[in-house]
Design a protein around this motif. Structure first.
Motif, PDB file in Angstrom:
ATOM      1  N   PRO A  36       0.793  -1.232   0.000  1.00 14.47           N
ATOM      2  CA  PRO A  36       0.000   0.000   0.000  1.00 14.47           C
ATOM      3  C   PRO A  36       0.831   1.290   0.000  1.00 14.47           C
ATOM      4  O   PRO A  36       0.697   2.144   0.856  1.00 14.47           O
ATOM      5  CB  PRO A  36      -0.825  -0.132   1.284  1.00 14.47           C
ATOM      6  CG  PRO A  36       0.049  -0.932   2.190  1.00 14.47           C
ATOM      7  CD  PRO A  36       0.788  -1.896   1.294  1.00 14.47           C
ATOM      8  N   ARG A  37       1.704   1.390  -0.980  1.00 12.60           N
ATOM      9  CA  ARG A  37       2.517   2.596  -1.159  1.00 12.60           C
ATOM     10  C   ARG A  37       2.557   2.934  -2.652  1.00 12.60           C
ATOM     11  O   ARG A  37       2.654   2.045  -3.485  1.00 12.60           O
ATOM     12  CB  ARG A  37       3.943   2.389  -0.629  1.00 12.60           C
ATOM     13  CG  ARG A  37       3.997   2.293   0.896  1.00 12.60           C
ATOM     14  CD  ARG A  37       5.387   2.022   1.404  1.00 12.60           C
ATOM     15  NE  ARG A  37       5.963   0.760   0.978  1.00 12.60           N
ATOM     16  CZ  ARG A  37       5.689  -0.433   1.514  1.00 12.60           C
ATOM     17  NH1 ARG A  37       4.815  -0.536   2.479  1.00 12.60           N
ATOM     18  NH2 ARG A  37       6.287  -1.519   1.075  1.00 12.60           N
ATOM     19  N   VAL A  38       2.488   4.241  -2.937  1.00 12.32           N
ATOM     20  CA  VAL A  38       2.529   4.720  -4.315  1.00 12.32           C
ATOM     21  C   VAL A  38       3.661   5.730  -4.447  1.00 12.32           C
ATOM     22  O   VAL A  38       3.734   6.696  -3.685  1.00 12.32           O
ATOM     23  CB  VAL A  38       1.195   5.382  -4.726  1.00 12.32           C
ATOM     24  CG1 VAL A  38       1.297   5.991  -6.114  1.00 12.32           C
ATOM     25  CG2 VAL A  38       0.057   4.397  -4.670  1.00 12.32           C
ATOM     26  N   TRP A  39       4.554   5.495  -5.381  1.00 12.18           N
ATOM     27  CA  TRP A  39       5.670   6.378  -5.675  1.00 12.18           C
ATOM     28  C   TRP A  39       5.152   7.497  -6.564  1.00 12.18           C
ATOM     29  O   TRP A  39       4.615   7.236  -7.645  1.00 12.18           O
ATOM     30  CB  TRP A  39       6.744   5.579  -6.409  1.00 12.18           C
ATOM     31  CG  TRP A  39       7.995   6.305  -6.666  1.00 12.18           C
ATOM     32  CD1 TRP A  39       8.270   7.112  -7.738  1.00 12.18           C
ATOM     33  CD2 TRP A  39       9.172   6.288  -5.859  1.00 12.18           C
ATOM     34  NE1 TRP A  39       9.555   7.597  -7.640  1.00 12.18           N
ATOM     35  CE2 TRP A  39      10.122   7.107  -6.487  1.00 12.18           C
ATOM     36  CE3 TRP A  39       9.510   5.663  -4.659  1.00 12.18           C
ATOM     37  CZ2 TRP A  39      11.397   7.320  -5.967  1.00 12.18           C
ATOM     38  CZ3 TRP A  39      10.771   5.869  -4.143  1.00 12.18           C
ATOM     39  CH2 TRP A  39      11.702   6.693  -4.792  1.00 12.18           C
ATOM     40  N   ILE A  40       5.275   8.744  -6.119  1.00 15.63           N
ATOM     41  CA  ILE A  40       4.823   9.884  -6.912  1.00 15.63           C
ATOM     42  C   ILE A  40       6.023  10.775  -7.217  1.00 15.63           C
ATOM     43  O   ILE A  40       6.607  11.380  -6.324  1.00 15.63           O
ATOM     44  CB  ILE A  40       3.745  10.704  -6.183  1.00 15.63           C
ATOM     45  CG1 ILE A  40       2.519   9.850  -5.869  1.00 15.63           C
ATOM     46  CG2 ILE A  40       3.365  11.950  -6.983  1.00 15.63           C
ATOM     47  CD1 ILE A  40       1.727   9.395  -7.081  1.00 15.63           C
ATOM     48  N   SER A  41       6.365  10.881  -8.477  1.00 12.62           N
ATOM     49  CA  SER A  41       7.504  11.674  -8.914  1.00 12.62           C
ATOM     50  C   SER A  41       7.059  13.084  -9.295  1.00 12.62           C
ATOM     51  O   SER A  41       6.020  13.266  -9.921  1.00 12.62           O
ATOM     52  CB  SER A  41       8.164  11.014 -10.125  1.00 12.62           C
ATOM     53  OG  SER A  41       9.161  11.853 -10.652  1.00 12.62           O
ATOM     54  N   PHE A  42       7.863  14.056  -8.920  1.00 12.59           N
ATOM     55  CA  PHE A  42       7.641  15.444  -9.295  1.00 12.59           C
ATOM     56  C   PHE A  42       8.413  15.794 -10.577  1.00 12.59           C
ATOM     57  O   PHE A  42       8.796  16.939 -10.775  1.00 12.59           O
ATOM     58  CB  PHE A  42       8.043  16.384  -8.157  1.00 12.59           C
ATOM     59  CG  PHE A  42       6.908  16.715  -7.227  1.00 12.59           C
ATOM     60  CD1 PHE A  42       6.327  17.971  -7.229  1.00 12.59           C
ATOM     61  CD2 PHE A  42       6.429  15.770  -6.343  1.00 12.59           C
ATOM     62  CE1 PHE A  42       5.285  18.281  -6.376  1.00 12.59           C
ATOM     63  CE2 PHE A  42       5.394  16.069  -5.478  1.00 12.59           C
ATOM     64  CZ  PHE A  42       4.812  17.324  -5.492  1.00 12.59           C
ATOM     65  N   THR A  43       8.617  14.819 -11.446  1.00 12.88           N
ATOM     66  CA  THR A  43       9.285  15.065 -12.722  1.00 12.88           C
ATOM     67  C   THR A  43       8.551  16.159 -13.483  1.00 12.88           C
ATOM     68  O   THR A  43       7.328  16.129 -13.600  1.00 12.88           O
ATOM     69  CB  THR A  43       9.306  13.770 -13.566  1.00 12.88           C
ATOM     70  OG1 THR A  43      10.028  12.787 -12.853  1.00 12.88           O
ATOM     71  CG2 THR A  43       9.945  13.998 -14.917  1.00 12.88           C
ATOM     72  N   ASN A  44       9.298  17.119 -14.006  1.00 11.18           N
ATOM     73  CA  ASN A  44       8.754  18.246 -14.766  1.00 11.18           C
ATOM     74  C   ASN A  44       7.756  19.085 -13.974  1.00 11.18           C
ATOM     75  O   ASN A  44       6.917  19.767 -14.562  1.00 11.18           O
ATOM     76  CB  ASN A  44       8.081  17.774 -16.065  1.00 11.18           C
ATOM     77  CG  ASN A  44       9.057  17.164 -17.021  1.00 11.18           C
ATOM     78  OD1 ASN A  44      10.239  17.488 -17.015  1.00 11.18           O
ATOM     79  ND2 ASN A  44       8.591  16.268 -17.858  1.00 11.18           N
ATOM     80  N   GLU A  83      -7.414   6.958   0.595  1.00 18.08           N
ATOM     81  CA  GLU A  83      -7.621   5.564   0.189  1.00 18.08           C
ATOM     82  C   GLU A  83      -6.829   4.589   1.067  1.00 18.08           C
ATOM     83  O   GLU A  83      -6.881   3.381   0.861  1.00 18.08           O
ATOM     84  CB  GLU A  83      -7.213   5.369  -1.276  1.00 18.08           C
ATOM     85  CG  GLU A  83      -8.118   6.037  -2.275  1.00 18.08           C
ATOM     86  CD  GLU A  83      -9.467   5.358  -2.412  1.00 18.08           C
ATOM     87  OE1 GLU A  83      -9.560   4.123  -2.220  1.00 18.08           O
ATOM     88  OE2 GLU A  83     -10.443   6.065  -2.699  1.00 18.08           O
ATOM     89  N   GLY A  84      -6.066   5.110   2.031  1.00 15.43           N
ATOM     90  CA  GLY A  84      -5.303   4.250   2.932  1.00 15.43           C
ATOM     91  C   GLY A  84      -3.958   3.815   2.383  1.00 15.43           C
ATOM     92  O   GLY A  84      -3.393   2.810   2.809  1.00 15.43           O
ATOM     93  N   VAL A  85      -3.452   4.566   1.427  1.00 17.07           N
ATOM     94  CA  VAL A  85      -2.173   4.242   0.798  1.00 17.07           C
ATOM     95  C   VAL A  85      -1.192   5.371   1.091  1.00 17.07           C
ATOM     96  O   VAL A  85      -1.563   6.547   1.104  1.00 17.07           O
ATOM     97  CB  VAL A  85      -2.361   4.049  -0.723  1.00 17.07           C
ATOM     98  CG1 VAL A  85      -1.041   3.861  -1.433  1.00 17.07           C
ATOM     99  CG2 VAL A  85      -3.282   2.852  -0.979  1.00 17.07           C
ATOM    100  N   VAL A  86       0.061   5.005   1.334  1.00 15.53           N
ATOM    101  CA  VAL A  86       1.099   5.989   1.649  1.00 15.53           C
ATOM    102  C   VAL A  86       1.784   6.447   0.368  1.00 15.53           C
ATOM    103  O   VAL A  86       2.386   5.639  -0.335  1.00 15.53           O
ATOM    104  CB  VAL A  86       2.156   5.385   2.608  1.00 15.53           C
ATOM    105  CG1 VAL A  86       3.298   6.365   2.844  1.00 15.53           C
ATOM    106  CG2 VAL A  86       1.515   4.954   3.917  1.00 15.53           C
ATOM    107  N   PRO A  87       1.722   7.751   0.055  1.00 17.34           N
ATOM    108  CA  PRO A  87       2.481   8.234  -1.085  1.00 17.34           C
ATOM    109  C   PRO A  87       3.951   8.421  -0.703  1.00 17.34           C
ATOM    110  O   PRO A  87       4.260   8.904   0.380  1.00 17.34           O
ATOM    111  CB  PRO A  87       1.834   9.570  -1.431  1.00 17.34           C
ATOM    112  CG  PRO A  87       1.023   9.975  -0.255  1.00 17.34           C
ATOM    113  CD  PRO A  87       0.822   8.770   0.592  1.00 17.34           C
ATOM    114  N   ILE A  88       4.835   8.016  -1.583  1.00 19.65           N
ATOM    115  CA  ILE A  88       6.268   8.278  -1.446  1.00 19.65           C
ATOM    116  C   ILE A  88       6.559   9.358  -2.485  1.00 19.65           C
ATOM    117  O   ILE A  88       6.563   9.099  -3.686  1.00 19.65           O
ATOM    118  CB  ILE A  88       7.114   7.019  -1.709  1.00 19.65           C
ATOM    119  CG1 ILE A  88       6.725   5.908  -0.736  1.00 19.65           C
ATOM    120  CG2 ILE A  88       8.598   7.348  -1.598  1.00 19.65           C
ATOM    121  CD1 ILE A  88       7.307   4.545  -1.096  1.00 19.65           C
TER     122      ILE A  88
END
Length: 176
Positions: free
Chosen positions: A71-79, A108-113
Motif C-alpha cells: 500500500p505505497r505509491v511512488w509519486i515523482s515530481f518530474t517536470n 484511500e489508505g495508501v502511503v504516497p512516497i
C-alpha cells in the motif's frame, strides 16, 4: 503474483504503484515545451485538466497498489518542481492539483512516497499534507538537515543523500 514470486528471493518491494503529478502526466502526453506554452496561454484550461487528473488517479493508483499488497505509491515530481516550472506556476497549478491527488491517495489508505529528482529548496508546502501520512524521497543534492528541520514530525525522509559529517570527521578527511 510478481510480489509473491520475489518474496522468497529476499527482495524488498518498495511500492505497489508508480505515478507522477497531474502536471507530470500532462507533460508526458503533450511534451514539456507544449505544456509550458499551455500554462502561459490558458492557465484555467491547464488547471482544470490537471484537477480532473488529480481527482481520478488516486483511486486507480490506490487500487493498483492494494492489488499488489504493497500500500505505497511512488509519486515523482518530474517536470513539476518550482525550479522547473517556476514558483508562480508551481504555487498556482502544480501544487494545488498535486495536493488534491496526494490527499486522495492518503484517503484511500495508501502511503504516497513523494520523490524529487532535483534539489528542492523549500519543501514547506508539504506540511499542508496530513502529518505522518507520506514519505519523502529526496535527491542527493538536498540539504538533509534543512529537510529534516522543515518536515520534523511530518514525514519519513529517505533517499540517496549525503550524511553530514561532524567537525572532527571533516578535519580528519582534510588531513587525510
Amino acid at each position: 503474483s510478481f510480489v509473491e514470486e520475489i518474496e522468497g528471493l529476499g527482495v524488498a518491494s518498495y511500492c505497489g504503484a508508480m505515478g507522477v503529478t497531474p502536471i507530470g502526466y500532462i507533460t508526458y502526453y503533450r511534451g514539456f515545451n507544449e505544456t509550458m506554452k499551455d500554462m502561459a496561454k490558458d492557465q484555467r484550461k491547464l488547471y482544470s485538466t490537471a484537477m480532473a487528473i488529480a481527482k481520478m488517479y488516486p483511486k486507480f493508483l490506490a487500487e493498483f497498489a492494494k492489488s499488489c499488497k504493497i500500500p505505497r505509491v511512488w509519486i515523482s515530481f518530474t517536470n513539476a518542481t518550482p525550479g522547473v516550472v517556476g514558483d508562480y506556476y508551481f504555487d498556482n497549478i502544480v501544487w494545488p492539483t498535486t495536493k488534491i491527488m496526494l490527499e486522495g491517495i492518503i484517503k484511500e489508505g495508501v502511503v504516497p512516497i513523494i520523490q524529487f529528482e532535483e534539489k528542492a529548496n523549500n519543501l514547506k508546502f508539504l506540511t499542508k499534507l496530513p502529518p505522518r501520512s507520506y514519505a519523502l524521497h529526496i535527491s542527493r543534492e538536498a540539504d538533509l538537515v534543512r529537510v529534516s528541520e522543515t518536515l520534523s514530525n511530518q514525514a519519513a525522509v529517505l533517499g540517496n543523500f549525503k550524511v553530514p559529517a561532524g567537525e572532527e570527521e571533516e578535519k580528519r578527511i582534510k588531513d587525510f
